[in-house]
Design a protein around this motif. Structure first.
Motif, PDB file in Angstrom:
ATOM      1  N   HIS A   1       0.812  -1.213   0.000  1.00  0.00           N
ATOM      2  CA  HIS A   1       0.000   0.000   0.000  1.00  0.00           C
ATOM      3  C   HIS A   1       0.854   1.275   0.000  1.00  0.00           C
ATOM      4  O   HIS A   1       0.326   2.373  -0.184  1.00  0.00           O
ATOM      5  CB  HIS A   1      -0.895   0.020   1.242  1.00  0.00           C
ATOM      6  CG  HIS A   1      -0.139   0.166   2.537  1.00  0.00           C
ATOM      7  ND1 HIS A   1       0.450  -0.911   3.161  1.00  0.00           N
ATOM      8  CD2 HIS A   1       0.148   1.256   3.291  1.00  0.00           C
ATOM      9  CE1 HIS A   1       1.059  -0.488   4.257  1.00  0.00           C
ATOM     10  NE2 HIS A   1       0.893   0.824   4.358  1.00  0.00           N
ATOM     11  N   LEU A   2       2.174   1.136   0.218  1.00  0.00           N
ATOM     12  CA  LEU A   2       3.041   2.314   0.197  1.00  0.00           C
ATOM     13  C   LEU A   2       3.014   2.991  -1.170  1.00  0.00           C
ATOM     14  O   LEU A   2       3.246   4.195  -1.281  1.00  0.00           O
ATOM     15  CB  LEU A   2       4.482   1.931   0.550  1.00  0.00           C
ATOM     16  CG  LEU A   2       4.724   1.423   1.976  1.00  0.00           C
ATOM     17  CD1 LEU A   2       6.192   1.077   2.171  1.00  0.00           C
ATOM     18  CD2 LEU A   2       4.285   2.468   2.999  1.00  0.00           C
ATOM     19  N   ILE A   3       2.757   2.217  -2.207  1.00  0.00           N
ATOM     20  CA  ILE A   3       2.599   2.787  -3.544  1.00  0.00           C
ATOM     21  C   ILE A   3       1.110   2.835  -3.848  1.00  0.00           C
ATOM     22  O   ILE A   3       0.487   1.812  -4.141  1.00  0.00           O
ATOM     23  CB  ILE A   3       3.352   1.953  -4.603  1.00  0.00           C
ATOM     24  CG1 ILE A   3       4.838   1.887  -4.250  1.00  0.00           C
ATOM     25  CG2 ILE A   3       3.165   2.556  -5.982  1.00  0.00           C
ATOM     26  CD1 ILE A   3       5.657   1.059  -5.216  1.00  0.00           C
ATOM     27  N   GLY A   4       0.566   4.023  -3.719  1.00  0.00           N
ATOM     28  CA  GLY A   4      -0.875   4.187  -3.863  1.00  0.00           C
ATOM     29  C   GLY A   4      -1.280   4.503  -5.299  1.00  0.00           C
ATOM     30  O   GLY A   4      -0.498   5.035  -6.087  1.00  0.00           O
ATOM     31  N   THR A   5      -2.505   4.150  -5.624  1.00  0.00           N
ATOM     32  CA  THR A   5      -3.077   4.455  -6.933  1.00  0.00           C
ATOM     33  C   THR A   5      -4.112   5.560  -6.779  1.00  0.00           C
ATOM     34  O   THR A   5      -4.985   5.486  -5.912  1.00  0.00           O
ATOM     35  CB  THR A   5      -3.757   3.212  -7.532  1.00  0.00           C
ATOM     36  OG1 THR A   5      -2.794   2.166  -7.694  1.00  0.00           O
ATOM     37  CG2 THR A   5      -4.374   3.530  -8.891  1.00  0.00           C
TER      38      THR A   5
END
Length: 268
Positions: free
Chosen positions: A212-216
């Protein structure tokens, strides 16, 4: 600096002002020809890649020349503080706007932003000796390695570059086109689908707990979301559990225990 065969067409308003203008080709050799107390207008309308390379080269050589990029409207989507420029101006700017930007730049200088100073103070991300730390994630920009909980993450070169770029700009949303240009370069002709594939691989290597550290951002692109403060989160959970336990005890207390629900007790 420009590649244009007719320099007067690059920023027409400049010719209407009283400043002394010297035209140089856009190459490294021109850097030694610039006189002191110069403000450099860099023609980035048609070749953003060369303009970015020259910006980095100027700072690498220790020159303090303020740089003003001349752009088209489309160029604004890729320029950021990492270019180390003083200002930008569109090629169609009026003489009054050009004069105003010259005045502001001459007063404040270039003041290029570094990677560490571009991070928000409350982002939870810190930079030290080339290492970007965000919670348990460490990205070593010098050694081209990344680790999580002290364990190395096996990343391909472009996966690392993508992760590094996102971590350097916590909370900022980038479109796929922006990431493609910044990470893969302007000479890359692949589609934006490449970005989606690398994001998916990065998330898989971060694992389910940290993907989730790389969010969309729907219909826009991607961003790096720094992890929340673990201690603060734990304290909040404990407080919530304590409150829930007390509420449960109040409801289940037997008659005569001294715990009441009258209007007087609620207002106390």
């Amino acid at each position: 600096m420009t590649f244009a065969s007719d320099p007067a067409t690059v920023l027409p308003s400049l010719a209407l002002l009283s400043h002394r203008v010297r035209v140089l080709p856009m190459d490294a050799a021109s850097l030694v020809k610039m006189p002191e107390n110069t403000i450099l207008f860099l023609d980035a309308r048609d070749d953003l890649a060369t303009a970015k390379t020259l910006c980095r080269m100027i700072h690498a050589t220790g020159l303090s020349t303020p740089i003003v990029l001349i752009l088209t409207e489309g160029g604004f989507t890729v320029v950021n503080s990492q270019w180390g420029i003083a200002d930008v101006v569109v090629a169609t700017a009026s003489p009054a706007e050009v004069e105003g930007r010259l005045r502001l730049v001459s007063e404040r200088g270039n003041a290029p932003a570094t990677a560490s100073s571009s991070l928000p103070a409350d982002s939870g991300t810190a930079v030290e000796d080339g290492q970007i730390r965000s919670g348990d994630l460490i990205v070593d920009t010098n050694g081209y390695t990344a680790s999580l909980h002290g364990q190395p993450i096996d990343l391909a070169y472009k996966e690392f570059e993508l992760l590094k770029y996102l971590v350097q700009h916590p909370g900022r949303v980038f479109t796929r086109a922006q990431l493609l240009q910044e990470v893969w370069g302007y000479d890359y002709y692949g589609g934006t689908r490449t970005v989606d594939v690398h994001i998916r691989r990065l998330r898989a290597k971060l694992g389910g707990e940290y993907e989730h550290l790389i969010g969309t951002v729907r219909n826009v692109g991607y961003r790096f979301d720094p992890p929340e403060n673990d201690h603060g989160e734990t304290a909040a959970k404990q407080a919530a559990q304590s409150a829930a336990h007390n509420a449960s005890a109040s409801v289940s207390a037997p008659a005569g225990s001294g715990i009441g629900t009258s209007a007087d007790s609620l207002n106390a």
